[in-house]
Scaffold this motif. Structure first.
Motif, PDB file in Angstrom:
ATOM      1  N   UNK A 192       0.806  -1.219   0.000  1.00 34.16           N
ATOM      2  CA  UNK A 192       0.000   0.000   0.000  1.00 34.16           C
ATOM      3  C   UNK A 192       0.833   1.258   0.000  1.00 34.16           C
ATOM      4  N   UNK A 193       2.040   1.140  -0.503  1.00 30.90           N
ATOM      5  CA  UNK A 193       2.900   2.313  -0.536  1.00 30.90           C
ATOM      6  C   UNK A 193       2.472   3.244  -1.666  1.00 30.90           C
ATOM      7  N   UNK A 194       2.316   4.511  -1.428  1.00 29.86           N
ATOM      8  CA  UNK A 194       2.036   5.422  -2.525  1.00 29.86           C
ATOM      9  C   UNK A 194       3.327   5.727  -3.273  1.00 29.86           C
ATOM     10  N   UNK A 195       3.325   6.109  -4.526  1.00 32.60           N
ATOM     11  CA  UNK A 195       2.150   6.190  -5.408  1.00 32.60           C
ATOM     12  C   UNK A 195       2.000   4.900  -6.172  1.00 32.60           C
ATOM     13  N   UNK A 196       1.045   4.105  -5.771  1.00 32.25           N
ATOM     14  CA  UNK A 196       0.829   2.851  -6.496  1.00 32.25           C
ATOM     15  C   UNK A 196      -0.633   2.464  -6.392  1.00 32.25           C
ATOM     16  N   UNK A 197      -0.985   1.485  -7.182  1.00 33.23           N
ATOM     17  CA  UNK A 197      -2.388   1.061  -7.173  1.00 33.23           C
ATOM     18  C   UNK A 197      -2.804   0.531  -5.810  1.00 33.23           C
ATOM     19  N   UNK A 198      -1.865  -0.117  -5.131  1.00 36.79           N
ATOM     20  CA  UNK A 198      -2.195  -0.679  -3.830  1.00 36.79           C
ATOM     21  C   UNK A 198      -2.617   0.408  -2.855  1.00 36.79           C
ATOM     22  N   UNK A 199      -1.970   1.535  -2.976  1.00 39.65           N
ATOM     23  CA  UNK A 199      -2.309   2.639  -2.087  1.00 39.65           C
ATOM     24  C   UNK A 199      -3.733   3.108  -2.338  1.00 39.65           C
ATOM     25  N   UNK A 200      -4.101   3.201  -3.617  1.00 41.11           N
ATOM     26  CA  UNK A 200      -5.454   3.676  -3.940  1.00 41.11           C
ATOM     27  C   UNK A 200      -6.498   2.756  -3.334  1.00 41.11           C
ATOM     28  N   UNK A 201      -6.289   1.472  -3.502  1.00 46.75           N
ATOM     29  CA  UNK A 201      -7.230   0.514  -2.918  1.00 46.75           C
ATOM     30  C   UNK A 201      -7.383   0.764  -1.429  1.00 46.75           C
ATOM     31  N   UNK A 202      -6.254   0.813  -0.759  1.00 45.73           N
ATOM     32  CA  UNK A 202      -6.308   0.939   0.708  1.00 45.73           C
ATOM     33  C   UNK A 202      -6.990   2.235   1.105  1.00 45.73           C
ATOM     34  N   UNK A 203      -6.650   3.268   0.382  1.00 43.38           N
ATOM     35  CA  UNK A 203      -7.235   4.569   0.704  1.00 43.38           C
ATOM     36  C   UNK A 203      -8.749   4.523   0.574  1.00 43.38           C
ATOM     37  N   UNK A 204      -9.204   4.001  -0.562  1.00 46.58           N
ATOM     38  CA  UNK A 204     -10.643   3.955  -0.808  1.00 46.58           C
ATOM     39  C   UNK A 204     -11.338   3.046   0.193  1.00 46.58           C
ATOM     40  N   UNK A 205     -10.705   1.922   0.494  1.00 40.93           N
ATOM     41  CA  UNK A 205     -11.332   1.014   1.456  1.00 40.93           C
ATOM     42  C   UNK A 205     -11.420   1.677   2.819  1.00 40.93           C
ATOM     43  N   UNK A 206     -10.365   2.360   3.177  1.00 37.80           N
ATOM     44  CA  UNK A 206     -10.384   3.054   4.460  1.00 37.80           C
ATOM     45  C   UNK A 206     -11.496   4.082   4.486  1.00 37.80           C
ATOM     46  N   UNK A 207     -11.583   4.833   3.408  1.00 37.01           N
ATOM     47  CA  UNK A 207     -12.624   5.843   3.336  1.00 37.01           C
ATOM     48  C   UNK A 207     -14.008   5.197   3.394  1.00 37.01           C
ATOM     49  N   UNK A 208     -14.137   4.036   2.730  1.00 36.66           N
ATOM     50  CA  UNK A 208     -15.396   3.309   2.770  1.00 36.66           C
ATOM     51  C   UNK A 208     -15.736   2.880   4.184  1.00 36.66           C
ATOM     52  N   UNK A 209     -14.725   2.429   4.902  1.00 37.70           N
ATOM     53  CA  UNK A 209     -14.965   2.010   6.288  1.00 37.70           C
ATOM     54  C   UNK A 209     -15.509   3.179   7.108  1.00 37.70           C
ATOM     55  N   UNK A 210     -14.978   4.353   6.861  1.00 41.62           N
ATOM     56  CA  UNK A 210     -15.481   5.506   7.595  1.00 41.62           C
ATOM     57  C   UNK A 210     -16.906   5.843   7.175  1.00 41.62           C
ATOM     58  N   UNK A 211     -17.174   5.722   5.853  1.00 40.61           N
ATOM     59  CA  UNK A 211     -18.542   5.979   5.390  1.00 40.61           C
ATOM     60  C   UNK A 211     -19.518   5.001   6.027  1.00 40.61           C
ATOM     61  N   UNK A 212     -19.055   3.762   6.152  1.00 40.26           N
ATOM     62  CA  UNK A 212     -19.925   2.764   6.768  1.00 40.26           C
ATOM     63  C   UNK A 212     -19.880   2.872   8.281  1.00 40.26           C
ATOM     64  N   UNK A 213     -19.144   3.848   8.762  1.00 38.82           N
ATOM     65  CA  UNK A 213     -18.909   4.079  10.191  1.00 38.82           C
ATOM     66  C   UNK A 213     -18.523   2.802  10.929  1.00 38.82           C
ATOM     67  N   UNK A 214     -17.590   2.099  10.334  1.00 40.45           N
ATOM     68  CA  UNK A 214     -17.044   0.924  11.010  1.00 40.45           C
ATOM     69  C   UNK A 214     -15.520   1.008  10.963  1.00 40.45           C
ATOM     70  N   UNK A 215     -14.940   1.810  11.782  1.00 35.54           N
ATOM     71  CA  UNK A 215     -13.487   2.022  11.699  1.00 35.54           C
ATOM     72  C   UNK A 215     -12.690   0.759  11.977  1.00 35.54           C
ATOM     73  N   UNK A 216     -13.354  -0.260  12.494  1.00 31.90           N
ATOM     74  CA  UNK A 216     -12.629  -1.488  12.796  1.00 31.90           C
ATOM     75  C   UNK A 216     -11.985  -2.050  11.528  1.00 31.90           C
ATOM     76  N   UNK A 217     -12.617  -1.790  10.387  1.00 31.77           N
ATOM     77  CA  UNK A 217     -12.048  -2.273   9.133  1.00 31.77           C
ATOM     78  C   UNK A 217     -10.686  -1.654   8.878  1.00 31.77           C
ATOM     79  N   UNK A 218     -10.533  -0.400   9.332  1.00 27.52           N
ATOM     80  CA  UNK A 218      -9.245   0.265   9.091  1.00 27.52           C
ATOM     81  C   UNK A 218      -8.142  -0.474   9.830  1.00 27.52           C
TER      82      UNK A 218
END
Lengths: 111, 249, 505, 494
Positions: free
Chosen positions: C391-417
């Motif tokens: 998940x090191x930026x700048x790479x595709x892995x980073x984008x995934x992690x970033x979006x998933x993290x953001x999704x976890x916050x949207x779903x208000x389940x920070x445990x996913x982070x």
């Protein structure tokens, strides 16, 4: 006339069936081939002929009478021939005679 | 275990059948379904519809001729099955065959059989042709012919009898029953009816009774000949088999 | 989905193009081996090219459709290229093309069989991507399953056979469960097997229990391919056993076929509302989390490189599942995009492993000291992808992690982070040692105090056949390029966001 | 009403006529018999295809033999389902007959070859008549022809094992025929009619419940033996594996199915919906037996070492499929069962013929001997693989479509357990089929076992095999040719 004919015909038929009964009993009770041949051929011929004669009497002079006569002829011929053939082949095959006291081993040649 | 199971199965089946027979419509009662549905029409109208005096012949050859066609096929099938298992004798008559029966037959028997067989065959012809009006018919007549040949063969041996009825004759005639049925069936089509229509709708009305009669007789003859040949061929095949066993033993 | 559905034979042609290779194998004599192999690659290339030509239309909101056959009115085999399917097809055709070129030089025996089945599999999996309904999907999916078996056992060693056997056992069982799921879906979906933008099943026609059953059978059926944890057993065996291009495809594409099936089930069959209503997403999320963590832990203990990569794949594919299970815009976006991202990264890693195997004959990580000097380009690419996996930026892995993290916050389940962080750490823990061993250790290091260990000479440009290296380099470059310019038209974001924006407005 | 009304009767009688003419031809020119035997079957097939599309949807063709209207004369009744099965019978018998010529030359002694073709034609004609008839006594008559000819064909090689297997078959088959006859008699005694349609209406108002139930049970047992439904299947593995391969193909691919179809007719055309309450319990029992058959057959097939025995056990399993489709009592289930008859007929015939190819060329019967068979017999092996894929039910073969409808039908009927049984049945099928494919393609055998590479069987034997296996593929992809009309016809039957 008619009644008398019926009585005679019935009597003949009864005699015929009696012989059949006797013949069959003999066939079952007799101990070996040769003795069994005796009741079966003779009594059957006699019984069948009696019945046929009875029926001939019953039918009177008619077309059926011819048939009955032919049947009787064939019966006499074939029954006798059968008896002959069975007896002969039994003889040729050395089928043992029956003896009293369970001594069932004859000399086999019949002579 | 197997025996107990099969015993149990048979017992269960027996009980079942007894139970059913007990609850079946009484025998001979004029009010049973059998006596009231199809049968009356056969009894009342068979004669005018099938132009045969013998209702049974009318039913088996005409109303339910197709079943009979199946049955003659069954008989033919039995022959084919025997030939499949035992094999057929070589083409032509059996050569080098000597009468090996343990008891050479006596002159009396030979003479009698020679005398009787023509009469038996005559009688079978009578039975076949009379099937239309009195008890009898192709099956019975064929069986009688077959029986006569059995007598002949037992007395004179396979060589003599296969000389008289060689494979050349038997092979085309074995299936004559089916062939005749097919022929009559197809002719029914030509005559404008369905398969197995005896009274051709296209034929003149006055001609129909004769037509039906003759076609029925034709079928009877076919069945008789076919049945006889099947019996004889089966007999020959079985005797041949015995011969082979005797030769190898 | 938009109504602009046009009839087009292009999907069918795209599917049939790989079969060129079969024709090539039949048509050309054995002597023209090279020609035949290149024709095989050409089929794959043409397929990708033709597919790419559909891009403008897709971006325009069009769908292309063609009916192949039908059983009854509602049960038909239809190919439809919609945005999601196009997205999946694009990456798989791309990866397949590279793997085919790579194989020309990599595969050294029984070319015919390998290339024929490669082509067949590509055709089938393209069919999966284009399927317009679950019925078609299942048909292609099953064919793909059995078509990929010869790829796995290609080496015909005992290990390969055993792996193939295991694969078949799992696949047959999964196919059966899936089959049941689809029949049940057909029954309770009122004969509607197609994909709707918001799902087609509803509680109107079917009971809760029935729908839950359908969902879990689907999950179990696809989960075997997607390697969700209790069903992953075949993956760690099959990957090392298969030839490297085949394992790249297994990990990059075939595993994704399962994941793609789950995406279809979640988005287009059930719809997010129904999933929330039924509450089944929780199970999915829990399974995904378990898989992510446990697979990474397992990966740590593996010495065989390809086996370690296989476990890594198991964990990474569950990112997709987790993203879906968040039922949030960014989560879904990240999950679906990870399909491509992971395919690029893992495809590259497996191809690198293949080069290492071919050039040095080394399978195990512990033997790889100094490989970085022998095969510098390969190992640099490997390192890039490994870093991207963490998940090191700048790479595709980073984008995934970033979006998933953001999704976890949207779903208000920070445990996913936390899960994601743990996973990143574990990823680092099993990837960094490989890089370290390859570059900073060299042979003889293990034997301490036995004189000077010599550092191998760095050789550039002569490490391997171009057909092996070029695909690796392309993939590694894309890992970075897509990571930086991810919103360029035609890259994953542009396509996936269109789909996800419809579902989560 | 055109000439086509007469086609079914000719489809049935032409093979029978051909059969009775064969002995004479065999006497004149024995070499011509294998070719001449093709003629009647080809004619039947042609007539069958000409009939396609002529019978109006949801209706049937009723043909009155001798022009007598049904309860009095015999009726031939061909609906869509029946015609479908007749076509399957025609096609498969024709193909297996083409295959027979070379194979029989090797396995059957010269004196028996004509008898082989005679019996073969009788069997084909009987199957057609059996499928088409609308009269239960006629059904029995054709069953007898069918049974007799199949007994003999099992024994035709004449070796001890064959005769023993045939004898076992007769021992089970003859009582089953009697049971069917008894059942026909019982039905007649309480209704006074033999015609199926007439029976259907009279059974509804007949008061003799016990007799009806028992006759249904007898029908089930009688046809169950012939169709090798699970506890009554004991004759099948022996007979099917020992018979010459084309005959195994016919027995396994058609005979059992035709008998299952007879039970369909009895259940749906005679006892009908109104009487289903009467026979419901029996139908449930059949369902249980069928489920057991699926599992038992599959497990036994896995444990076999002999290829043909394995295929035979697979048939036991697949008969279970068909019966599970029937007992679902839904249109989908019945459609699945019918389509499975087609699919199973094609695939199983193909498998047996492939097994025949191995025996013909190499004399190999054991599964282990097939290792690496691909090298010498690629065509046979590919056909085998395709057919086994259909047996497993993997798309895009016909087996997949039939399994789809079988499961759909059972779900609609709410029979969950049977659904699971069907699914596990296909897993079992995968185990026993894939094992052989694996041996053939992915395992190297002994070098000398397949020494003369690339010499497959002669084309006369390959063409039927390939026609059958491509048939499974064709009907998998183009199932829309049949499924809609089958669904309609099944709904009509129900």
């Amino acid at each position: 006339m008619s009644a008398a004919r019926d009585i005679v015909a019935g009597a003949l038929c009864c005699i015929g069936t009696f012989f059949f009964l006797v013949g069959t009993t003999g066939l079952l009770r007799m101990p070996d081939v040769f003795t069994r041949l005796h009741p079966s051929t003779k009594c059957d011929t006699l019984g069948a002929c009696s019945v046929i004669v009875g029926m001939a009497v019953y039918s009177g002079w008619s077309w059926e009478l011819c048939k009955l006569v032919v049947i009787a002829c064939f019966l006499l011929l074939s029954s006798a021939t059968c008896g002959h053939a069975i007896g002969r082949s039994a003889l040729r095959r050395n089928i043992p005679y029956w003896r009293r006291q369970g001594k069932e081993t004859g000399d086999g040649n019949g002579a | 275990m197997k025996r107990v199971l099969s015993l149990f199965f048979i017992a269960a089946l027996g009980v079942l059948l007894l139970y059913v027979v007990a609850s079946m419509p009484p025998m001979g009662d004029p009010q049973t379904p059998t006596a009231t549905h199809v049968i009356p029409r056969y009894l009342e109208r068979a004669e005018e519809e099938t132009h045969t005096e013998n209702v049974i012949t009318g039913v088996i050859l005409n109303y339910r001729g197709y079943d009979t066609m199946g049955e003659v096929t069954v008989i033919f099938c039995a022959l084919a099955a025997v030939l499949a298992v035992l094999g057929r004798e070589r083409r032509g008559r059996i050569r080098g065959f000597v009468d090996r029966s343990p008891v050479p037959s006596s002159t009396i028997v030979r003479t009698m059989v020679r005398f009787m067989v023509p009469f038996i065959i005559l009688f079978s012809v009578y039975t076949i042709l009379h099937g239309e009006i009195s008890p009898g018919g192709g099956f019975q007549g064929g069986a009688i012919i077959g029986g006569s040949m059995i007598i002949f063969t037992t007395v004179f041996g396979l060589y003599e009898s296969s000389r008289r009825i060689p494979q050349k004759v038997r092979a085309p005639l074995e299936g004559s029953a089916v062939i005749v049925f097919f022929l009559v069936g197809a002719l029914g089509l030509v005559g404008g009816g369905n398969f197995l229509t005896y009274a051709w709708p296209h034929a003149a009305r006055g001609l129909q009774p004769a037509l039906v009669t003759w076609l029925t007789v034709l079928v009877e003859v076919g069945i008789g000949l076919g049945g006889a040949m099947v019996l004889i061929s089966i007999l020959f095949a079985m005797i041949r088999e015995e011969e082979e066993i005797a030769l190898t033993a | 989905m938009p109504d602009k559905s046009t009839f087009s034979v292009i999907p069918l042609i795209v599917i049939l193009l790989p079969w060129i290779s079969l024709l090539a194998i039949l048509a050309f004599p054995k002597k023209a081996e090279r020609l035949r192999l290149w024709l095989c690659a050409l089929g794959s290339l043409a397929s990708f090219g033709l597919l790419f030509s559909l891009l403008p239309g897709i971006l325009d909101g069009k769908t292309y459709t063609i009916k192949l056959a039908s059983v009854v009115e509602s049960l038909e085999m239809r190919l439809t290229v919609d945005t999601l399917g196009f997205y999946f097809a694009l990456i798989l055709a791309f990866l397949w093309m590279l793997a085919t070129i790579y194989s020309i030089s990599y595969i050294d025996h029984k070319h015919n069989r390998f290339f024929a089945f490669m082509a067949m599999c590509e055709s089938f999996i393209l069919g999966c991507a284009f399927s317009a309904n679950m019925f078609t999907y299942f048909i292609f999916y099953e064919m793909m399953t059995f078509g990929s078996y010869p790829l796995i056992i290609h080496e015909e060693t005992t290990i390969a056979r055993r792996a193939g056997y295991k694969y078949l056992v799992y696949a047959v069982a999964a196919g059966t469960v899936l089959f049941f799921a689809i029949v049940a879906h057909y029954f309770w979906g009122n004969g509607e097997l197609g994909f709707g933008s918001y799902g087609v099943l509803s509680l109107e026609f079917a009971s809760r229990a029935a729908l839950t059953t359908i969902f879990f059978t689907y999950l179990a059926g696809f989960g075997v391919k997607a390697a969700i944890m209790p069903l992953h057993g075949w993956v760690p065996d099959a990957h090392p056993a298969a030839p490297s291009p085949a394992s790249a495809l297994l990990s990059g594409v075939i595993l994704k076929a399962g994941a793609f099936g789950i995406i279809r089930v979640c988005f287009n069959v059930f719809g997010t509302d129904l999933l929330r209503e039924l509450g089944v997403y929780v199970v999915m999320a829990v399974l995904a989390c378990i898989t992510i963590v446990v697979a990474s832990v397992f990966a740590l203990t593996q010495d065989n490189l390809k086996r370690r990569l296989a476990y890594s794949s198991i964990g990474q594919v569950s990112y997709i599942i987790l993203g879906l299970a968040m039922l949030a815009h960014d989560g879904a976006l990240g999950g679906v995009m990870h399909l491509t991202h992971h395919a690029l990264m893992k495809g590259c890693l497996f191809l690198c492993a293949g080069v290492i195997l071919v050039k040095t004959g080394k399978k195990n990580i512990s033997e790889m000291a100094g490989v970085g000097y022998q095969l510098p380009i390969t190992m640099i690419c490997f390192s890039v992808c490994a870093l991207a996996m963490m998940g090191t930026p700048p790479s595709v892995g980073f984008i995934t992690k970033w979006l998933l993290g953001s999704g976890a916050l949207q779903a208000s389940l920070p445990v996913y982070i936390i899960i994601l962080l743990v996973s990143a750490l574990l990823n680092a823990a099993y990837f960094l040692p490989i890089i370290y061993i390859a570059f900073f250790r060299w042979e003889g290091d293990e034997v301490e105090g036995h004189g000077e260990t010599h550092r191998p000479k760095l050789v550039f440009g002569k490490e391997a056949d171009h057909k092996l290296v070029v695909p690796i380099v392309i993939l590694a470059l894309l890992v970075v390029v897509v990571g930086i310019w991810s919103n360029v038209t035609g890259f994953p974001y542009s396509l996936v966001s269109r789909v996800v924006n419809v579902i989560f407005p | 009403m055109g000439a086509w009304r007469h086609f079914p009767i000719f489809m049935i009688t032409l093979p029978l006529l051909g059969a009775v003419l064969m002995p004479f031809l065999g006497y004149l020119r024995e070499r011509w018999v294998p070719y001449a035997a093709l003629l009647p079957l080809a004619a039947s097939t042609l007539l069958g295809f000409l009939l396609v599309g002529r019978i109006p949807a949801g209706d049937h063709l009723s043909y009155h033999l001798g022009g007598w209207e049904p309860p009095f004369g015999i009726e031939i009744r061909v609906d869509h389902v029946g015609l479908f099965l007749m076509l399957v019978v025609c096609a498969i018998t024709l193909l297996a007959l083409v295959y027979s010529r070379r194979y029989i030359e090797k396995e059957v002694s010269p004196g028996r070859r004509t008898a082989y073709y005679v019996l073969y034609l009788l069997m084909s004609g009987a199957m057609l008549g059996f499928t088409a008839t609308g009269d239960i006594f006629n059904l029995f008559v054709f069953m007898e022809i069918l049974a007799l000819s199949s007994y003999a064909l099992v024994a035709i090689t004449g070796n001890r094992n064959a005769v023993r297997a045939a004898f076992k078959y007769v021992l089970m088959g003859a009582p089953s025929s009697i049971m069917v006859l008894l059942a026909v008699g019982f039905l007649y005694s309480v209704t006074g009619t033999l015609n199926m349609a007439d029976l259907a209406s009279r059974i509804a108002e007949s008061g003799y419940t016990e007799v009806l139930v028992v006759s249904y049970i007898l029908f089930v047992i009688g046809f169950g033996v012939k169709a090798a439904l699970f506890p009554l299947h004991m004759w099948l593995p022996d007979a099917h594996s020992i018979a010459p391969s084309p005959i195994s193909a016919l027995l396994s691919g058609l005979l059992v199915e035709v008998c299952a179809f007879a039970l369909v007719r009895i259940t749906f055309s005679v006892f009908t919906r109104s009487a289903t309450d009467l026979v419901g319990g029996t139908a449930d029992a059949v369902g249980v037996a069928a489920a057991a058959a699926v599992l038992y057959g599959g497990i036994m097939a896995i444990t076999q070492k002999d290829l043909k025995v394995m295929i035979a056990y697979s048939t036991v399993s697949h008969i279970g499929y068909i019966f599970l489709g029937i007992t679902a009592f839904t249109a989908e289930g019945l459609t699945g069962a019918m389509y499975h008859m087609l699919d199973h007929g094609l695939a199983k015939a193909c498998l047996f013929l492939c097994a025949g190819n191995f025996i013909y060329l190499k004399g190999y019967r054991r599964i282990e001997e097939l290792r690496g068979a691909w090298r010498q017999m690629p065509w046979t092996c590919f056909a085998f693989a395709l057919a086994s894929i259909s047996v497993i039910g993997i798309p895009p073969t016909a087996g997949f479509i039939s399994k789809w409808y079988l499961i759909l039908g059972n779900i609609r009927a709410g029979k969950w357990l049977y659904t699971i049984v069907l699914l596990s049945g296909s897993i079992l099928a995968a185990v026993y089929c894939l094992r052989i494919i694996y041996y053939m393609f992915f395992q190297a055998g002994k070098e000398e076992a397949w020494e003369d590479a690339s010499r497959d069987v002669p084309p006369g034997m390959l063409v039927p095999v390939w026609a059958l296996s491509l048939g499974t593929l064709f009907f998998g992809v183009f199932s829309y040719l049949l499924i809609p009309s089958l669904l309609k016809a099944s709904a009509y039957l129900l």
